[in-house]
Design a protein around this motif. Structure first.
Motif, PDB file in Angstrom:
ATOM      1  N   THR A 235       0.936  -1.085  -0.005  1.00 40.23           N
ATOM      2  CA  THR A 235       0.068  -0.062  -0.097  1.00 40.23           C
ATOM      3  C   THR A 235       0.685   1.023  -0.059  1.00 40.23           C
ATOM      4  O   THR A 235       2.147   1.153   0.405  1.00 40.23           O
ATOM      5  CB  THR A 235      -0.922   0.007   1.022  1.00 40.23           C
ATOM      6  OG1 THR A 235       0.019   0.205   2.405  1.00 40.23           O
ATOM      7  CG2 THR A 235      -1.595  -1.206   1.459  1.00 40.23           C
ATOM      8  N   PRO A 236       0.162   2.354  -0.313  1.00 35.33           N
ATOM      9  CA  PRO A 236       1.244   3.696  -0.181  1.00 35.33           C
ATOM     10  C   PRO A 236       1.863   3.791   1.039  1.00 35.33           C
ATOM     11  O   PRO A 236       2.974   4.617   1.153  1.00 35.33           O
ATOM     12  CB  PRO A 236       0.114   4.739  -0.752  1.00 35.33           C
ATOM     13  CG  PRO A 236      -0.616   4.148  -1.464  1.00 35.33           C
ATOM     14  CD  PRO A 236      -1.059   2.804  -0.752  1.00 35.33           C
ATOM     15  N   GLU A 237       1.620   3.411   2.205  1.00 30.75           N
ATOM     16  CA  GLU A 237       1.965   3.467   3.357  1.00 30.75           C
ATOM     17  C   GLU A 237       3.366   2.607   3.427  1.00 30.75           C
ATOM     18  O   GLU A 237       3.903   2.629   4.476  1.00 30.75           O
ATOM     19  CB  GLU A 237       1.106   3.146   4.698  1.00 30.75           C
ATOM     20  CG  GLU A 237      -0.044   4.097   4.505  1.00 30.75           C
ATOM     21  CD  GLU A 237      -1.186   4.095   3.688  1.00 30.75           C
ATOM     22  OE1 GLU A 237      -1.141   2.970   3.253  1.00 30.75           O
ATOM     23  OE2 GLU A 237      -1.618   4.889   3.457  1.00 30.75           O
ATOM     24  N   THR A 263      12.880   0.438 -11.346  1.00 32.69           N
ATOM     25  CA  THR A 263      12.007   0.959 -12.271  1.00 32.69           C
ATOM     26  C   THR A 263      10.429   1.099 -11.620  1.00 32.69           C
ATOM     27  O   THR A 263      10.040   0.578 -10.764  1.00 32.69           O
ATOM     28  CB  THR A 263      11.810   0.169 -13.587  1.00 32.69           C
ATOM     29  OG1 THR A 263      10.971  -1.292 -13.278  1.00 32.69           O
ATOM     30  CG2 THR A 263      13.274  -0.268 -14.235  1.00 32.69           C
ATOM     31  N   VAL A 264       9.903   2.335 -12.044  1.00 38.00           N
ATOM     32  CA  VAL A 264       8.592   2.680 -11.584  1.00 38.00           C
ATOM     33  C   VAL A 264       7.663   2.979 -12.923  1.00 38.00           C
ATOM     34  O   VAL A 264       8.269   3.792 -13.610  1.00 38.00           O
ATOM     35  CB  VAL A 264       8.724   3.818 -10.712  1.00 38.00           C
ATOM     36  CG1 VAL A 264       9.395   5.269 -11.265  1.00 38.00           C
ATOM     37  CG2 VAL A 264       7.157   4.126 -10.092  1.00 38.00           C
ATOM     38  N   ASP A 265       6.756   2.249 -13.012  1.00 37.48           N
ATOM     39  CA  ASP A 265       6.132   2.465 -14.369  1.00 37.48           C
ATOM     40  C   ASP A 265       6.691   2.242 -15.406  1.00 37.48           C
ATOM     41  O   ASP A 265       6.665   2.834 -16.424  1.00 37.48           O
ATOM     42  CB  ASP A 265       5.198   3.716 -14.433  1.00 37.48           C
ATOM     43  CG  ASP A 265       4.078   3.730 -13.059  1.00 37.48           C
ATOM     44  OD1 ASP A 265       3.569   2.624 -12.887  1.00 37.48           O
ATOM     45  OD2 ASP A 265       3.690   4.791 -12.845  1.00 37.48           O
ATOM     46  N   ILE A 290      -0.235   5.541  -5.009  1.00 36.17           N
ATOM     47  CA  ILE A 290      -1.021   4.578  -5.220  1.00 36.17           C
ATOM     48  C   ILE A 290      -0.946   4.263  -6.883  1.00 36.17           C
ATOM     49  O   ILE A 290      -1.204   5.191  -7.654  1.00 36.17           O
ATOM     50  CB  ILE A 290      -2.609   4.888  -4.829  1.00 36.17           C
ATOM     51  CG1 ILE A 290      -3.558   3.739  -5.051  1.00 36.17           C
ATOM     52  CG2 ILE A 290      -3.003   6.083  -5.494  1.00 36.17           C
ATOM     53  CD1 ILE A 290      -4.862   3.998  -4.354  1.00 36.17           C
ATOM     54  N   TYR A 291      -1.270   2.989  -7.247  1.00 40.30           N
ATOM     55  CA  TYR A 291      -1.354   2.600  -8.631  1.00 40.30           C
ATOM     56  C   TYR A 291       0.057   2.702  -9.228  1.00 40.30           C
ATOM     57  O   TYR A 291       0.143   2.335 -10.568  1.00 40.30           O
ATOM     58  CB  TYR A 291      -2.192   3.485  -9.385  1.00 40.30           C
ATOM     59  CG  TYR A 291      -3.637   3.635  -8.896  1.00 40.30           C
ATOM     60  CD1 TYR A 291      -4.281   2.330  -8.807  1.00 40.30           C
ATOM     61  CD2 TYR A 291      -4.359   4.779  -8.542  1.00 40.30           C
ATOM     62  CE1 TYR A 291      -5.631   2.179  -8.196  1.00 40.30           C
ATOM     63  CE2 TYR A 291      -5.688   4.720  -8.122  1.00 40.30           C
ATOM     64  CZ  TYR A 291      -6.395   3.484  -7.927  1.00 40.30           C
ATOM     65  OH  TYR A 291      -7.633   3.466  -7.374  1.00 40.30           O
TER      66      TYR A 291
END
Length: 302
Positions: A235-237, A263-265, A290-291
């Motif tokens: 989760t974002p936390e 890597t991110v996205d 998030i996402y």
């Protein structure tokens, strides 16, 4: 003054005191004196193998001073076979073997058919086999590979040749390694130099040994570890930690370090990281959203 078949005539005359004479004569034919052999030899008379060319030499004397004709007959009493009739004989592996006896019978003849004969023999010795080439393969060798020695031999006698192998690693003889292959699982590691000394034998004599070129064992790259991102349902936390589930292995038993890339996205991440187990393995929760889809790559280095 005389030759065989010459007729010698002797005439005699007697005279008495009154001057009366009488004459008579007799003849004798000169016979042939046969020549005789004074020496016979084969050259060479030692170090003879199955490819040697032999020469027979005969000397003789004719008391009548006639010119002599010489004849030769070669044979192999060991095999019970005859050869040529010239002064020289070239042996082959199919016609003679080590240990065979070769005989030359030499005869001399005068023009009247008188002659004499003598013979002599030599014995063939074994020719040691030779190594014509020795190579190691493959050309690039790693710690757990197997090195194979390929050897070519020759034997002038046509004998079957066997080869013995002595393997060396960094100059030391490898105990118990006597086949044409050497396994790195048991006998060598990276940066060590390996070579083999091979010796041919025909069952009677050993030939000269030959040494292969040396192969230096190369470094084996470590195998990739099994990794995952913890937690898998973040989760974002949550901070994201790139975790080693199964460590990378290294055939050379080298110490392994890891380079970690994120890597991110689908885009390479160049921001800050922290360390949970090792440098760069953690993305703080304050940097995720998030996402977002994050992935990590861990590259082992030895």
């Amino acid at each position: 003054t005389a030759s065989p078949d010459d007729v010698i005539v002797c005439s005699g005359t007697v005279t008495d005191p009154s001057g009366t004479t009488d004459t008579d004569s007799d003849t004798v034919e000169v016979g042939n004196t046969e020549p005789y052999v004074t020496s016979i030899s084969i050259s060479p008379d030692s170090g003879i193998d199955t490819t040697t060319t032999l020469t027979c030499s005969v000397s003789g004397i004719d008391p009548d001073g006639d010119d002599l004709t010489t004849t030769y007959a070669w044979s192999n009493p060991t095999r019970g076979t005859g050869y040529g009739t010239g002064a020289s004989l070239t042996l082959t592996p199919s016609s003679a073997s080590p240990g065979d006896t070769i005989r030359c019978v030499g005869s001399i003849w005068d023009p009247d058919g008188g002659g004499d004969t003598a013979s002599t023999t030599v014995e063939l010795s074994n020719t040691a086999p030779e190594i014509t080439s020795v190579t190691l393969s493959p050309s690039s060798v790693y710690t757990d590979d197997t090195i194979t020695a390929s050897v070519s031999t020759s034997d002038a006698d046509g004998d079957t040749v066997t080869v013995s192998y002595a393997w060396y690693v960094d100059g030391g003889l490898v105990s118990g390694a006597s086949s044409s292959t050497l396994s790195g699982v048991s006998h060598f590691d990276k940066d060590e130099a390996v070579y083999v000394i091979v010796t041919p034998s025909d069952g009677e004599d050993e030939g000269d040994s030959a040494t292969s070129s040396s192969i230096t064992i190369l470094n084996t790259a470590p195998e990739a570890p099994s990794i995952s991102i913890d937690p898998s349902d973040a989760t974002p936390e949550d901070a994201l930690v790139c975790t080693v589930d199964s460590a990378a292995s290294d055939d050379d038993d080298d110490t392994i370090t890891y380079d970690i890339d994120w890597t991110v996205d689908g885009i390479a991440y160049g921001g800050s990281t922290t360390a949970t187990h090792r440098s760069g393995d953690t993305i703080p929760s304050t940097l995720t959203d998030i996402y977002e889809e994050w992935s990590c790559t861990m590259t082992p280095n030895d």
